[in-house]
Design a protein around this motif. Structure first.
Motif, PDB file in Angstrom:
ATOM      1  N   GLY A 119       0.804  -1.212   0.000  1.00 11.25           N
ATOM      2  CA  GLY A 119       0.000   0.000   0.000  1.00 11.25           C
ATOM      3  C   GLY A 119       0.836   1.261   0.000  1.00 11.25           C
ATOM      4  N   PHE A 120       1.879   1.302   0.809  1.00  8.19           N
ATOM      5  CA  PHE A 120       2.748   2.478   0.869  1.00  8.19           C
ATOM      6  C   PHE A 120       4.152   2.016   1.252  1.00  8.19           C
ATOM      7  CE2 PHE A 120       4.740   6.194   2.757  1.00  8.19           C
ATOM      8  CZ  PHE A 120       4.390   7.185   1.846  1.00  8.19           C
ATOM      9  N   PRO A 121       5.185   2.503   0.589  1.00  3.66           N
ATOM     10  CA  PRO A 121       6.554   2.041   0.858  1.00  3.66           C
ATOM     11  C   PRO A 121       7.142   2.643   2.130  1.00  3.66           C
ATOM     12  CG  PRO A 121       6.585   3.683  -0.872  1.00  3.66           C
ATOM     13  CD  PRO A 121       5.135   3.434  -0.556  1.00  3.66           C
ATOM     14  N   ARG A 122       6.708   2.160   3.267  1.00  3.73           N
ATOM     15  CA  ARG A 122       7.136   2.728   4.547  1.00  3.73           C
ATOM     16  C   ARG A 122       8.274   1.946   5.203  1.00  3.73           C
ATOM     17  NH1 ARG A 122       2.504   0.064   5.062  1.00  3.73           N
ATOM     18  NH2 ARG A 122       2.243  -1.534   6.681  1.00  3.73           N
ATOM     19  N   TRP A 123       8.567   0.732   4.702  1.00  5.64           N
ATOM     20  CA  TRP A 123       9.594  -0.088   5.329  1.00  5.64           C
ATOM     21  C   TRP A 123      10.938   0.124   4.631  1.00  5.64           C
ATOM     22  CZ3 TRP A 123       8.032  -1.945   9.740  1.00  5.64           C
ATOM     23  CH2 TRP A 123       6.702  -2.289   9.919  1.00  5.64           C
ATOM     24  N   PRO A 124      12.003   0.407   5.386  1.00  3.65           N
ATOM     25  CA  PRO A 124      13.333   0.506   4.759  1.00  3.65           C
ATOM     26  C   PRO A 124      13.800  -0.873   4.308  1.00  3.65           C
ATOM     27  CG  PRO A 124      13.533   0.586   7.147  1.00  3.65           C
ATOM     28  CD  PRO A 124      12.061   0.614   6.846  1.00  3.65           C
ATOM     29  N   SER A 125      14.712  -0.894   3.365  1.00  4.66           N
ATOM     30  CA  SER A 125      15.276  -2.167   2.938  1.00  4.66           C
ATOM     31  C   SER A 125      16.080  -2.775   4.077  1.00  4.66           C
ATOM     32  CB  SER A 125      16.172  -1.974   1.714  1.00  4.66           C
ATOM     33  OG  SER A 125      17.325  -1.230   2.071  1.00  4.66           O
ATOM     34  N   LEU A 126      16.359  -4.064   3.951  1.00  6.44           N
ATOM     35  CA  LEU A 126      17.128  -4.743   4.986  1.00  6.44           C
ATOM     36  C   LEU A 126      18.491  -4.075   5.159  1.00  6.44           C
ATOM     37  CD1 LEU A 126      16.129  -7.126   6.627  1.00  6.44           C
ATOM     38  CD2 LEU A 126      17.403  -8.655   5.144  1.00  6.44           C
ATOM     39  N   ALA A 127      19.087  -3.640   4.046  1.00 10.27           N
ATOM     40  CA  ALA A 127      20.388  -2.967   4.112  1.00 10.27           C
ATOM     41  C   ALA A 127      20.275  -1.614   4.813  1.00 10.27           C
ATOM     42  CB  ALA A 127      20.939  -2.778   2.705  1.00 10.27           C
ATOM     43  N   LEU A 128      19.250  -0.842   4.461  1.00 10.94           N
ATOM     44  CA  LEU A 128      19.078   0.481   5.073  1.00 10.94           C
ATOM     45  C   LEU A 128      18.688   0.366   6.542  1.00 10.94           C
ATOM     46  CD1 LEU A 128      19.082   3.528   4.664  1.00 10.94           C
ATOM     47  CD2 LEU A 128      16.697   3.383   3.930  1.00 10.94           C
ATOM     48  N   ALA A 129      17.831  -0.610   6.871  1.00  8.84           N
ATOM     49  CA  ALA A 129      17.465  -0.826   8.269  1.00  8.84           C
ATOM     50  C   ALA A 129      18.690  -1.214   9.093  1.00  8.84           C
ATOM     51  CB  ALA A 129      16.394  -1.913   8.358  1.00  8.84           C
ATOM     52  N   SER A 130      19.586  -1.996   8.487  1.00  5.92           N
ATOM     53  CA  SER A 130      20.824  -2.365   9.175  1.00  5.92           C
ATOM     54  C   SER A 130      21.692  -1.142   9.419  1.00  5.92           C
ATOM     55  CB  SER A 130      21.595  -3.393   8.343  1.00  5.92           C
ATOM     56  OG  SER A 130      20.806  -4.541   8.097  1.00  5.92           O
ATOM     57  N   LEU A 131      21.716  -0.238   8.457  1.00  8.99           N
ATOM     58  CA  LEU A 131      22.488   0.991   8.620  1.00  8.99           C
ATOM     59  C   LEU A 131      21.887   1.882   9.697  1.00  8.99           C
ATOM     60  CD1 LEU A 131      24.979   2.422   7.444  1.00  8.99           C
ATOM     61  CD2 LEU A 131      23.459   3.605   5.865  1.00  8.99           C
ATOM     62  N   HIS A 132      20.560   1.852   9.853  1.00  8.64           N
ATOM     63  CA  HIS A 132      19.897   2.615  10.916  1.00  8.64           C
ATOM     64  C   HIS A 132      20.399   2.175  12.288  1.00  8.64           C
ATOM     65  CE1 HIS A 132      16.925   5.343   9.245  1.00  8.64           C
ATOM     66  NE2 HIS A 132      16.628   4.453   8.326  1.00  8.64           N
ATOM     67  N   LEU A 139      26.126   1.379   1.098  1.00  8.11           N
ATOM     68  CA  LEU A 139      25.447   2.507   1.748  1.00  8.11           C
ATOM     69  C   LEU A 139      26.313   3.091   2.856  1.00  8.11           C
ATOM     70  CD1 LEU A 139      21.769   1.180   2.091  1.00  8.11           C
ATOM     71  CD2 LEU A 139      22.542   3.053   0.629  1.00  8.11           C
ATOM     72  N   ASN A 140      26.975   2.216   3.596  1.00 10.95           N
ATOM     73  CA  ASN A 140      27.800   2.665   4.713  1.00 10.95           C
ATOM     74  C   ASN A 140      28.996   3.483   4.239  1.00 10.95           C
ATOM     75  OD1 ASN A 140      28.642   2.807   7.467  1.00 10.95           O
ATOM     76  ND2 ASN A 140      30.078   1.144   7.099  1.00 10.95           N
ATOM     77  N   ARG A 141      29.541   3.140   3.062  1.00 10.71           N
ATOM     78  CA  ARG A 141      30.678   3.913   2.547  1.00 10.71           C
ATOM     79  C   ARG A 141      30.229   5.038   1.616  1.00 10.71           C
ATOM     80  NH1 ARG A 141      33.120   1.480  -2.474  1.00 10.71           N
ATOM     81  NH2 ARG A 141      31.742  -0.174  -3.158  1.00 10.71           N
ATOM     82  N   GLY A 142      28.920   5.242   1.527  1.00 13.31           N
ATOM     83  CA  GLY A 142      28.400   6.395   0.800  1.00 13.31           C
ATOM     84  C   GLY A 142      28.372   6.259  -0.693  1.00 13.31           C
ATOM     85  N   TYR A 154      23.406   0.294  12.724  1.00 12.31           N
ATOM     86  CA  TYR A 154      24.870   0.320  12.734  1.00 12.31           C
ATOM     87  C   TYR A 154      25.417   1.742  12.808  1.00 12.31           C
ATOM     88  CZ  TYR A 154      29.667  -0.633  11.175  1.00 12.31           C
ATOM     89  OH  TYR A 154      31.030  -0.711  11.081  1.00 12.31           O
ATOM     90  N   ALA A 155      24.885   2.631  11.986  1.00 14.76           N
ATOM     91  CA  ALA A 155      25.365   4.023  11.928  1.00 14.76           C
ATOM     92  C   ALA A 155      24.192   4.934  11.619  1.00 14.76           C
ATOM     93  CB  ALA A 155      26.467   4.172  10.887  1.00 14.76           C
ATOM     94  N   PRO A 156      23.383   5.276  12.623  1.00 14.24           N
ATOM     95  CA  PRO A 156      22.148   6.064  12.382  1.00 14.24           C
ATOM     96  C   PRO A 156      22.374   7.385  11.673  1.00 14.24           C
ATOM     97  CG  PRO A 156      22.227   5.215  14.636  1.00 14.24           C
ATOM     98  CD  PRO A 156      23.573   4.951  14.035  1.00 14.24           C
ATOM     99  N   VAL A 157      23.544   7.996  11.870  1.00 12.69           N
ATOM    100  CA  VAL A 157      23.811   9.294  11.243  1.00 12.69           C
ATOM    101  C   VAL A 157      23.842   9.165   9.730  1.00 12.69           C
ATOM    102  CG1 VAL A 157      25.492  11.160  11.029  1.00 12.69           C
ATOM    103  CG2 VAL A 157      25.078  10.114  13.257  1.00 12.69           C
ATOM    104  N   LYS A 158      24.383   8.046   9.224  1.00 11.87           N
ATOM    105  CA  LYS A 158      24.495   7.844   7.788  1.00 11.87           C
ATOM    106  C   LYS A 158      23.185   7.383   7.155  1.00 11.87           C
ATOM    107  CE  LYS A 158      29.391   6.506   7.950  1.00 11.87           C
ATOM    108  NZ  LYS A 158      30.357   5.435   7.592  1.00 11.87           N
ATOM    109  N   ALA A 159      22.290   6.846   7.954  1.00 12.20           N
ATOM    110  CA  ALA A 159      21.095   6.200   7.406  1.00 12.20           C
ATOM    111  C   ALA A 159      20.122   7.177   6.773  1.00 12.20           C
ATOM    112  CB  ALA A 159      20.385   5.404   8.496  1.00 12.20           C
ATOM    113  N   ASP A 160      20.185   8.439   7.137  1.00 12.31           N
ATOM    114  CA  ASP A 160      19.266   9.424   6.561  1.00 12.31           C
ATOM    115  C   ASP A 160      19.846  10.108   5.329  1.00 12.31           C
ATOM    116  OD1 ASP A 160      17.282   8.969   8.442  1.00 12.31           O
ATOM    117  OD2 ASP A 160      18.188  10.362   9.869  1.00 12.31           O
ATOM    118  N   ASP A 161      21.064   9.759   4.984  1.00 13.09           N
ATOM    119  CA  ASP A 161      21.723  10.378   3.828  1.00 13.09           C
ATOM    120  C   ASP A 161      21.715   9.385   2.671  1.00 13.09           C
ATOM    121  OD1 ASP A 161      23.148  12.028   2.184  1.00 13.09           O
ATOM    122  OD2 ASP A 161      25.098  11.504   3.045  1.00 13.09           O
TER     123      ASP A 161
END
Length: 393
Positions: A184-197, A299-302, A199-206
């Motif tokens: 219905g709506f893409p509200r769930w982050p991917s497994l990789a992005l959720a892991s970054l949330h 994602l972690n290395r940008g 592991y390194a929350p500061v990077k996860a929003d970039d």
């Protein structure tokens, strides 16, 4: 005398205007081709061909990840313990061991669908291990039009959810992923992005990614995806150099804790009898956990590879076609040199954008340049034939 000069000036202006009109008429067909090709199957095919070619070239890049450890649920681990599916008490023991080793994040790529009615104590121990760890990421999948959450629970305390969707193209190759998805709506982050949330929350929003247009009326009731990314290059090198251990070695205490401390640990199936590999290259396939771990590491290395909107490819194609037409036209050498240099500069734009993490299709530009070259070649050949025909014997 003045009247004569005035007349000559008008003739020159009229001649330049006539040449300009003829030039625009010549460009009408190539520019139309640029627009039509940009939305055709030809561009899709060419982009896939170019992407696969580059992916094979960059596969040899020496990429040694220092942030990821893989724990493989391989066939030997399955045979040593309870067979598949493993007793959930074993999964709980794995999470407890990784937590005591001070892993920064634990991505457990196993879909714990429903309750284990034969071993409710195993379920309870697993839930307790997840809660006590506070750094476990679990996959969320969709089936038959609904989201299936782990352990049939509406909410798991301290657990982080991430969608495990890896969508294949029509030719069954994996080339893209989506940072967000959901029913219905893409509200769930991917497994990789959720892991970054975790592991390194500061990077996860970039993050970047191509947004999904939805015409301002919301997403459909079906599975929806957003923030599209192309799979970055280097997966083969990552798979060759990533630190990994079998699950049985972790449970036996054979894995040094210092190898797990402050790492993003991904636990997943690596047994072909249980899970099919996903084809990424003609001669190379990977398990889903390997791909999720690779996406996390990029994602972690940008580094992300975002596809661009087709309007930019069309714009580039139109500009390159105009410049190349300027070079081919019967104009002063200065103008032709400017056209050639500009066309050469525009041809390097996709390469420059690729180095910045953006994929821009070259097919519309190639179609425009080739078509206008053919038109000018046909025009000049026709002119030569006409001159030869009029020439006296």
């Amino acid at each position: 005398m003045a009247t004569y000069l005035f007349w000559c000036g008008n003739v020159t202006v009229d001649f330049v205007m006539l040449q300009g009109v003829r030039f625009l008429v010549f460009l009408t067909l190539p520019l139309t081709i640029v627009v039509l090709v940009s939305s055709s199957a030809l561009t899709v095919w060419f982009d896939r061909f170019a992407y696969d070619l580059l992916n094979q070239y960059y596969a040899s890049v020496d990429y040694r990840p220092k942030d990821v450890v893989l724990i493989d649920i391989d066939q030997e681990s399955i045979d040593r313990f309870s067979g598949w599916p493993l007793n959930r008490g074993i999964h709980a023991e794995v999470i407890e061991g990784l937590s005591s080793a001070e892993a920064s994040s634990i991505t457990y790529n196993v879909a714990f669908i429903g309750e284990d009615v034969d071993n409710k104590l195993g379920d309870k121990r697993l839930v307790d291990a997840i809660k006590q760890s506070g750094r476990v990421i679990l996959p969320l999948i969709a089936e038959n039009g609904r989201e299936l959450k782990p352990l049939n629970a509406a909410e798991l305390p301290k657990a982080v959810m991430g969608h495990a969707d890896l969508s294949l193209d029509e030719d069954e190759y994996l080339r893209r992923s989506y940072l967000y998805a959901g029913m219905g709506f893409p509200r769930w982050p991917s497994l990789a992005l959720a892991s970054l949330h975790v592991y390194a929350p500061v990077k996860a929003d970039d993050f970047s990614g191509l947004r999904t247009p939805y015409l301002h009326v919301g997403f459909s009731k079906l599975w929806s995806r957003d923030y599209e990314l192309l799979l970055p290059f280097g997966l083969v090198s990552f798979d060759q150099h990533v630190l990994r251990y079998p699950l049985w070695a972790l449970l036996d205490g054979s894995v040094p804790k210092d190898k797990l401390r402050n790492k993003a640990v991904f636990v997943g199936i690596s047994a072909p009898a249980i899970e099919n590999k996903l084809k990424v290259l003609p001669q190379k396939s990977f398990f889903s956990t390997e791909i999720h771990a690779f996406l996390f590491s990029t994602l972690n290395r940008g580094y992300t590879l975002s596809p661009s909107l087709s309007v930019w490819a069309v714009t580039l194609g139109i500009l390159a076609t105009l410049c190349w037409g300027l070079f081919l036209a019967k104009l002063p050498v200065g103008w032709r040199l400017v056209g050639f240099c500009m066309a050469l500069l525009l041809a390097g734009v996709p390469v420059w954008l690729l180095s910045l993490g953006y994929w821009l299709s070259m097919m519309p530009m190639l179609a425009g340049v080739i078509s206008i070259s053919c038109i000018f070649a046909v025009g000049r050949l026709s002119g030569l034939l006409l001159i030869n025909k009029k020439a006296p014997d």
